[in-house]
Design an enzyme around this catalytic site. Structure first.
Site: not given
Lengths: 323, 326
Positions: A188, A217-219, A238
């Protein structure tokens, strides 16, 4: 009061023995992007424009896990995601599953400004990109030899894992990945900015997790997890996406300030050091009062910040300051 | 205090002209789902199992906007999303962009339990569904004639009422001949029909869980993701409580609504009902939404800032209620 800006290029298990040729280009890049942001703030650009500009620059640099240089899915492809948020209006935009869009953060901004929605993903997002006429390229543009190698190593680690036990992959697999050159966990990029009137904005962008399942899908595109901005502060996080989602990290910094009256630094430190597991999270944040904080519970975080009173810093670990 | 508690919802924002028969059908479905959850709790099922079970039932019934009976995208197809969260360790699972999975909430649970990730979407999620062997059907299965009709009306409403894509909330209808002044996401409530479903439960051990499932916004752009699969927005559960939201997705996301209830309980020490009231009053601005919540003390609460929310709740001491309006 006065403007302030912070930039990050990912938190993770960054080995202190990181070779010079892997360290120096990234430090330079952070310095360069920080400077772009500073100049924009000095010319009175709104923070929303500043964070988009800076994150675009980070996406274009192949040394970070966003845009060009994104890590690869288990299928060897890229799937990029990003989000952006404006503190005053709390308008936000997010995108996931991009494969051809050069600047995910700009598409996220277009979702925010040109659609009735907040979040578009995969084919729908790609279609919207074409309708908007944003710059698109062949997917191969984003793939770097470094990331092809990272994927190979990650798959080998998984294979070893599976050889030793017959269990299906469980949640703790990612802890077992070896850090070949100390940076396989890099994730990130992000930028937060505040101008001298207290207007705040945040933006985050990523290729996600090495060897992730297609569709993961991440944060980063989840408002409140990887990105958040309101009238008090702007935050970009991150680290391990799953931990950041569960911990609603970006929102929690703001919530602690609002509901418990903590200062920016106290709130950031509380979230990072007391509310998330060690080795999982880093964040940058600015407050309406022009303060800046960069906090992480990992070995390191590529980062930089600057404030109007002349302070500036670029760093990786907690005690090795480069300026 | 203590003991189990359960709440279900079938959407906030109700057409004030909803025919009595429809109201009755809705209340019966809510009651049926409550009873399903209650008997499960009587057999000592855990909160996470109960919320999944109840939401599966809501998805299977075509009445509300989830699973079968989902709202349609601008292309006339169905794209479903859901999320589930288990309070004790805040484990979570979410899915978006499902087109063939019969019960999205169960796939969300499998993401939580059987994958290294928290959120899978679109073709990646569909691939995972096949790997896991969950029940899949043709996309047509989810499409009801009623929703096909609604989509047509929504498209007409967009052409008549708007020159630009960004919808307005509130009552400034610019005099277009629409009888119902109530609008959500820019559409008259008679076509909008948000009707996301959800369930929150606290079991006898004080464990909280939450689950939410939806077909999303009628006439949405393909690929549009709303609040329902976003942890902290549409769904949240922790040691203290479990929350599921419904209404205007964009407002819920911006307000990180589900997390907000838990945050004011944790950081301001508010009780469950106070927290729900605070969030509904202060976090929605012009947006319309509602939510249901349970606390680890066995309490249940709900709130909404629009004219109605399909809901039901029950607690171990025998309290039970199903309602639509204030």
């Amino acid at each position: 009061m006065g403007w302030a800006i912070a930039v990050h290029g990912g938190a993770g298990d960054i080995s202190r023995s990181l070779p010079h040729d892997r360290r120096q280009p990234r430090e330079e890049a952070i310095r360069h992007c920080l400077q772009i942001g500073v100049e924009a703030l000095q010319s009175n650009s709104p923070p929303l424009d500043v964070v988009e500009l800076v994150v675009r620059e980070l996406e274009n640099i192949p040394h970070f896990n966003a845009g060009r240089g994104s890590v690869l899915t288990s299928e060897g492809t890229v799937e990029m995601e990003a989000s952006i948020m404006d503190g005053n209006t709390m308008r936000c935009g997010a995108v996931s599953g991009l494969t051809t869009v050069v600047n995910a953060v700009s598409l996220a901004r277009l979702v925010m400004e040109k659609t009735p929605h907040i979040y578009l993903a995969f084919d729908g997002a790609e279609q919207f990109a074409r309708e908007q006429g944003v710059e698109i390229v062949d997917s191969s543009h984003f793939i770097t030899p470094e990331n092809v190698e990272r994927l190979k190593l990650a798959k080998e680690a998984n294979r070893v894992q599976i050889d030793y036990n017959a269990q299906p992959i469980q949640n703790d697999t990612k802890k077992e990945k070896p850090c070949a050159n100390g940076d396989s966990q890099i994730g990130t990029v992000g930028c937060v900015a505040v101008d001298s009137n207290g207007n705040l904005a945040s933006a985050t962008s990523t290729g996600g997790l090495v060897n992730k399942m297609a569709g993961r899908i991440g944060d980063t595109p989840v408002i409140g997890a990887g990105t958040y901005a309101n009238e008090l502060c702007a935050v970009s996080a991150t680290g391990k996406g799953e931990s950041i989602i569960r911990g609603t990290v970006a929102r929690d910094v703001a919530a602690l300030m609002e509901f418990k009256g903590l200062s920016l630094k106290e709130a950031a430190d509380c979230v990072v050091h007391e509310r998330t597991p060690k080795g999982t999270v880093g964040l940058i944040a600015v407050s309406a009062a022009g303060e800046v904080v960069m906090s992480f519970n990992t070995t390191g975080m590529f980062r930089g910040c600057a404030t109007e009173d002349g302070y500036s810093e670029v760093a990786i670990w907690s005690d090795a300051q480069v300026e | 205090m203590g003991g189990w508690a359960i709440a279900v919802h079938g959407g906030a924002g109700v057409d004030p002209n909803l025919p009595p028969q429809r109201q009755e059908e809705a209340k019966q479905l809510l009651a049926r789902c409550l009873n399903l959850g209650i008997s499960s709790l009587h057999s000592n099922a855990s909160a996470i199992d109960v919320v999944e079970l109840v939401v599966r039932e809501l998805e299977t019934d075509p009445l509300f906007n989830s699973g079968r009976g989902s709202a349609l995208t601008e292309n006339g197809t169905v794209e479903m999303e859901a999320s589930i969260m288990d309070g004790p360790k805040r484990r979570c699972g979410a899915v978006s962009g499902l087109t063939t999975v019969k019960n999205p909430i169960s796939l969300a649970r499998l993401v939580m339990d059987k994958s290294p990730h928290s959120y899978l979407a679109f073709s990646g999620a569909e691939d995972f569904a096949r790997l896991q062997g969950v029940e899949v059907v043709e996309n047509e299965y989810f499409i009801t004639p009623e929703n096909v009709g609604m989509l047509k009306l929504a498209k007409e409403a967009n052409t008549i009422l708007f020159d630009y894509r960004i919808p307005t909330n509130g009552y400034d209808t610019c005099g277009a001949g629409v009888e119902s002044p109530v609008k959500m996401n820019g559409l008259p409530i008679s076509v909008y029909a948000p009707e996301t479903v959800g369930c929150v439960v606290v079991d006898k051990e004080g464990r909280c869980a939450a689950a939410t499932s939806t077909g999303g916004l009628m006439n949405k752009m393909t690929g549009r993701i709303g609040d329902s699969p976003l942890i902290g927005a549409g769904t949240y559960a922790c040691e203290l409580c479990g929350v599921s939201c419904t209404g205007e997705g964009e407002a819920i996301i911006r307000g990180t609504l589900a997390r907000e209830v838990a945050a004011v309980m944790e950081y301001k020490g508010l009780g469950l009902q106070e927290a729900v009231d605070f969030v509904i009053k202060n976090r929605l601005d012009e947006g319309f939404a509602g939510l249901i919540a349970v606390s680890n003390k066995g309490e249940v609460a709900y709130g909404f800032n629009c004219n109605g929310m399909f809901r039901g709740c029950a607690t171990e001491d025998g309290f039970m209620e199903v309602g639509i309006w204030e």
